[in-house]
Scaffold this motif. Structure first.
Motif, mmCIF file in Angstrom:
data_model
loop_
_atom_site.group_PDB
_atom_site.id
_atom_site.type_symbol
_atom_site.label_atom_id
_atom_site.label_comp_id
_atom_site.label_asym_id
_atom_site.label_seq_id
_atom_site.Cartn_x
_atom_site.Cartn_y
_atom_site.Cartn_z
ATOM 1 N N GLU A 151 -15.169 -6.388 22.613
ATOM 2 C CA GLU A 151 -13.836 -6.411 23.223
ATOM 3 C C GLU A 151 -12.994 -5.260 22.660
ATOM 4 N N LEU A 176 -6.140 -5.705 23.206
ATOM 5 C CA LEU A 176 -5.821 -7.132 23.079
ATOM 6 C C LEU A 176 -4.612 -7.333 22.165
ATOM 7 N N SER A 203 -15.841 -13.174 21.043
ATOM 8 C CA SER A 203 -14.598 -12.433 21.247
ATOM 9 C C SER A 203 -13.432 -13.412 21.020
ATOM 10 N N LYS A 242 -11.217 -14.070 23.080
ATOM 11 C CA LYS A 242 -11.069 -14.841 24.317
ATOM 12 C C LYS A 242 -12.003 -16.062 24.286
ATOM 13 N N GLU A 243 -13.247 -15.825 23.871
ATOM 14 C CA GLU A 243 -14.210 -16.935 23.791
ATOM 15 C C GLU A 243 -13.799 -17.948 22.722
ATOM 16 N N ALA A 289 -10.798 -18.597 21.703
ATOM 17 C CA ALA A 289 -9.642 -19.362 22.197
ATOM 18 C C ALA A 289 -10.112 -20.451 23.161
ATOM 19 N N ALA A 290 -11.103 -20.106 23.999
ATOM 20 C CA ALA A 290 -11.639 -21.095 24.954
ATOM 21 C C ALA A 290 -12.329 -22.230 24.207
ATOM 22 N N ILE A 322 -4.968 -17.514 23.519
ATOM 23 C CA ILE A 322 -5.649 -16.426 22.812
ATOM 24 C C ILE A 322 -4.756 -15.809 21.729
ATOM 25 N N THR A 356 -5.015 -17.881 18.553
ATOM 26 C CA THR A 356 -6.265 -17.635 17.818
ATOM 27 C C THR A 356 -6.196 -16.292 17.095
#
Lengths: 173, 176
Positions: free
Chosen positions: A8, A13, B145, B147-148, B150-151, B157, B160
């Motif tokens: 990423e 981000l 990641s 994102k993952e 956080a999921a 996100i 996290t």
């Protein structure tokens, strides 16, 4: 062992949540922190432990296959039992249906009664038959109401035997 | 791509109950999962137990994997295995009491095959709160990641990211 975080874009981000100045520091903190964790690697699992785990998995897989096989056998057995019960019941029902027609409609009233000219004797014979039939009707009613002690199959057979006996006695006169 | 195709074939084999595929899966993931458990418990025996438990559980659960990041999925189970372990209050107490003792013992353990510096990190990780320590280890060993992650944790996100950042920043300071 490196963190790839699915490659990423950390800068992008972080930029969504922090201003430009803070974002730079956050990215540095994250990268430096992860570098420390990577540098100070954890111990590796013992090769004997790995062998034990693989053996345990083998056992679990065997158990899983055995359970699946048992489930299949139970399903097949249940279906087979259902088919056998269905066939047996239909055969019994068709047998019972046929016999009751034969016994009640055809065999119980001998041709001699219809052909006889002696009305008094014939009336006496018919009176006996009617009495027997009424008794059988009572038995059948009891069967239908479940008053036969629960063993319907034996009771029906008894009833059939009784009918045959009556028929035999009647023909012998 | 080739690596992910290969992993896909291994997972398909596992779903079919193929022992060899499971064996390969263990070879691929045992190191990372062990590191994850070790960093959270600081105890080799406990990590041995948790690693075994994880892979045996995987035999029953592999059929439920429906695609997506396998690493994320596997580490979610690993995280559950760790939390189940923590829920056992007696074992949790033993873990907390034994952590310092274990660290002292391992410092003088001639059989240890890794650098003594490892203990320094373990010691400093012990100063972080449980959630932060787990987040950092999840991030590092699952290679997920943000994102993952956080999921996996069902949280925004940004939350996290912020927690991991604070934890790693503190760890940097502690390690200086």
């Amino acid at each position: 062992m490196a963190t790839n975080g699915n490659n990423e874009n950390l800068k992008d981000l972080v930029g969504q949540f922090f201003n430009a100045e803070e974002a730079g520091r956050v990215v540095e903190d994250v990268r430096e922190g992860e570098w420390i964790v990577r540098e100070y690697g954890a111990p590796e699992p013992d090769s004997r432990l790995i062998a034990d785990i693989k053996a345990e998995i083998g056992g679990a897989l065997a158990e899983r296959k055995s359970r699946a096989f048992r489930r299949t056998v139970y399903k097949v057995a249940a279906v087979a039992a259902a088919i056998v019960i269905a066939v047996t019941m239909s055969v019994k029902l068709s047998e019972r249906g046929g016999e009751s027609e034969t016994v009640v409609a055809a065999s119980m009233i001998p041709a001699a009664v219809w052909e006889s000219d002696d009305i008094a004797v014939d009336d006496a014979e018919l009176g006996t038959i009617v009495g027997e039939i009424e008794e059988l009707e009572g038995d059948l009613l009891a069967l239908e109401l479940g008053e036969n002690g629960g063993n319907g199959y034996e009771a029906v057979e008894e009833l059939e035997a009784e009918l045959e006996e009556i028929e035999g006695v009647f023909w012998k006169g | 791509m080739a690596e992910s195709d290969d992993l896909g074939r291994i997972i398909a084999g596992c779903k079919d109950g193929d022992g060899e595929s499971f064996s390969r899966l263990v070879d691929i993931y045992a190191g990372r999962c062990y590191g994850y458990f070790y960093r959270l418990t600081g105890n080799k025996e406990t990590s041995d137990d948790l690693l075994s438990e994880l892979f045996v559980k995987l035999v029953g659960k592999i059929g439920r994997y429906k695609g997506g990041s396998f690493d994320g999925w596997l580490f979610k189970i690993a995280s559950n295995v760790f939390h189940d372990y923590l829920r056992d209050k007696q074992r949790q107490k033993r873990l907390l009491d034994g952590r310092k003792e274990q660290l002292e013992l391992e410092k003088h353990d001639d059989r240890q095959s890794y650098d003594e510096r490892v203990d320094k990190l373990q010691e400093q990780l012990g100063k972080l709160d449980d959630e932060t320590r787990e987040l950092i280890m999840l991030r590092f060993y699952s290679q997920a990641s943000f994102k993952e992650m956080a999921a996996m944790r069902s949280e925004p996100i940004g939350t996290t990211l912020s927690k991991v950042h604070r934890g790693l920043k503190k760890l940097r300071e502690l390690m200086k």
